[in-house]
Design a protein around this motif. Structure first.
Motif, short mmCIF file in Angstrom:
data_model
loop_
_atom_site.label_atom_id
_atom_site.label_comp_id
_atom_site.label_asym_id
_atom_site.label_seq_id
_atom_site.Cartn_x
_atom_site.Cartn_y
_atom_site.Cartn_z
N LEU A 1 0.91 -1.14 -0.20
CA LEU A 1 -0.63 -0.18 0.15
C LEU A 1 1.22 1.37 0.27
N ILE A 2 1.55 1.19 0.53
CA ILE A 2 3.01 2.25 0.84
C ILE A 2 3.83 2.55 -0.24
N LEU B 1 -1.65 8.33 9.46
CA LEU B 1 -2.79 7.34 8.55
C LEU B 1 -1.72 6.25 9.92
N TYR B 2 -2.87 5.55 10.15
CA TYR B 2 -1.92 4.14 11.05
C TYR B 2 -2.97 2.81 10.04
N ILE B 3 -1.98 1.82 9.80
CA ILE B 3 -1.91 0.45 9.15
C ILE B 3 -1.81 -0.37 10.25
N THR B 4 -2.69 -1.33 10.21
CA THR B 4 -2.79 -2.78 10.56
C THR B 4 -3.31 -3.81 9.27
N PHE B 5 -2.39 -5.19 9.25
CA PHE B 5 -2.75 -5.79 8.27
C PHE B 5 -3.17 -7.28 8.77
N LYS B 6 -3.59 -8.00 7.88
CA LYS B 6 -3.81 -9.47 8.07
C LYS B 6 -4.02 -9.92 6.36
N GLU B 7 -2.53 -11.54 6.22
CA GLU B 7 -2.49 -11.58 5.33
C GLU B 7 -3.69 -12.67 4.85
N ARG B 8 -4.24 -12.93 3.61
CA ARG B 8 -5.12 -13.64 3.48
C ARG B 8 -4.31 -15.13 4.46
N VAL B 9 -6.03 -15.34 5.04
CA VAL B 9 -6.21 -16.61 6.40
C VAL B 9 -5.66 -17.98 5.42
N GLY B 10 -5.82 -18.26 4.45
CA GLY B 10 -6.29 -19.51 3.99
C GLY B 10 -7.06 -19.66 2.28
#
Length: 429
Positions: free
Chosen positions: A7-8, A36-45
């Protein structure tokens, strides 16, 4: 390159100035002068109709940042750049005012993403499921500039970022009950595993079981020499030591648990791990010391109780926090919570049975009236909570259309659960 870095990079490629602010986790940035505060999680499955992502936001960092600057936008990225939920920082603090804050100052939550409806829903502690679509364009009022807004819109429209396909029609199957095919397992094999002396096999079984329950596991470190047997890092941090023996398990295991937790916390930067011991036949001294050392214990009987329930009903890993309220044996807390949970599920099954017997499209008033006829005493708040959960991506049994509820069915959820439970049972053979 992770989702945050992608994203950055995308911002920078569109000539949007990005300044990385100092911080251990590099979650806070200045974008064109705005926070800008970024929190993320990659695809879980594997890609599915609906997916469940566990994330966290540091409340203290958001509060301190807003005290210095007027606006802050929180970007929550779930699985891919086409699935971005944006919330104004002040809105987030107000929304989570009564939500539990963990010792590391993080608010932990999950976002349920229904791709078929392009639908986001958030579950915070004490707040249940909240529809989040109204927050999608929160960046519009956060002064991130039109240029940033256009980049986000481009991301969500561009097919190379896996935009969601158009809504698919779902055929309603003949069997319409929540309790489908039960997953059967041999309870004696669980008891035997905890007394067999096969420590490695027990560790793999417990790791597989907690993964089935929805925890994110540090598989690289779990089970290594001198490390915790199983390490859960999200949504609740749990360090687990396992013992498989016919003899009694004494107090030395607590020292080992504490030592391994300290080592992992120092290495990972995570903190405030719950310490859990898995064994049968604990000594009386061990039970007493667990309370003074503020640690927990689970036996084969409690594991079986949880397996009976979770092999047939959905249970969020966030709900495990209710098991760790009193130090020592968690047996009573597990049984009490699951009993209350089952009462709610019975209500949800009664609601589904009304659709089966009356019709596939019903109004709120129809549902309430039929429950009353069947002798259920339920408040409007309880009924609304049941309908929200039944229409959530996690369960996906009902769909709300113009104040009418329609019966649908999420077959894939049950197929995934059946497959995952088979992986758990593999370690009992």
């Amino acid at each position: 390159m992770n989702l945050k870095d992608k994203l950055i990079k995308l911002f920078e490629e569109n000539n949007i100035k990005v300044e990385k602010l100092k911080g251990r986790q590099r979650t806070l940035y200045k974008v064109n002068g705005n926070l800008l505060y970024i929190t993320f999680k990659e695809r879980v499955g594997e890609e599915a109709e609906s997916e469940n992502y566990y994330l966290q936001v540091n409340k203290r960092l958001v509060q301190e940042s807003l005290a210095k600057q007027e606006s802050l936008t929180i970007f929550i990225i779930c699985g891919s750049l086409s699935q971005i939920l944006t919330i104004d920082g002040k809105d987030f603090l107000e929304l989570t005012r009564k939500t539990k804050v963990y010792p590391d100052r993080n608010i932990k939550f999950n976002v349920l993403v229904s791709k078929r409806k392009v639908d986001f829903r958030i579950r915070f502690t004490e707040l249940g499921i909240i529809e989040a679509n109204k927050y999608i364009n929160a960046f519009d009022k956060c002064s991130l500039t039109d240029k940033v807004a256009s980049v986000i819109e481009k991301i969500q429209e561009d097919t190379k970022y896996e935009t969601v396909s158009a809504e698919k029609k779902i055929e309603i199957p003949q069997i319409r009950i929540i309790r489908k095919e039960k997953t059967i397992f041999d309870e004696a094999l669980v008891r035997e595993l905890l007394s067999s002396g096969e420590g490695d096999k027990l560790e793999k079984f417990i790791l597989s079981l907690f993964e089935f329950w929805g925890f994110e596991i540090d598989k690289e470190i779990s089970g290594q020499n001198g490390e915790l047997d199983v390490i859960c890092v999200s949504p609740i941090c749990i360090g687990i030591e396992c013992r498989s023996t016919k003899g009694n398990v004494g107090v030395n295991i607590i020292d080992e648990l504490n030592r391994h937790i300290r080592r992992y916390e120092n290495k990972s930067g995570l903190s405030n791990f719950i310490g859990l011991i898995v064994c049968d036949n604990p000594t009386l001294q061990l039970i007493e010391d667990l309370k003074t050392e503020k640690r927990f214990f689970i036996s084969s009987e409690t594991i079986i109780t949880l397996m009976r329930f979770t092999f047939n009903y959905p249970l969020s890993p966030i709900e495990f926090q209710y098991f760790f309220r009193e130090y020592g044996d968690i047996k009573t807390n597990v049984e009490n919570y699951l009993k209350q949970k089952l009462e709610k599920l019975n209500m949800r099954e009664a609601i589904i049975s009304i659709f089966t017997n009356i019709g596939e499209m019903l109004s709120y008033a129809d549902i309430k009236a039929n429950l009353k006829v069947r002798g259920f005493k339920i408040t409007d708040g309880e009924l609304k909570e049941s309908l929200i959960e039944l229409s959530s991506p996690l369960i996906n049994w009902l769909e709300k259309r113009d104040n009418q509820y329609k019966l649908i069915f999420s077959e894939r959820f049950w197929e995934n659960q059946q497959q995952k439970s088979m992986e758990v049972l593999r370690w009992l053979k």
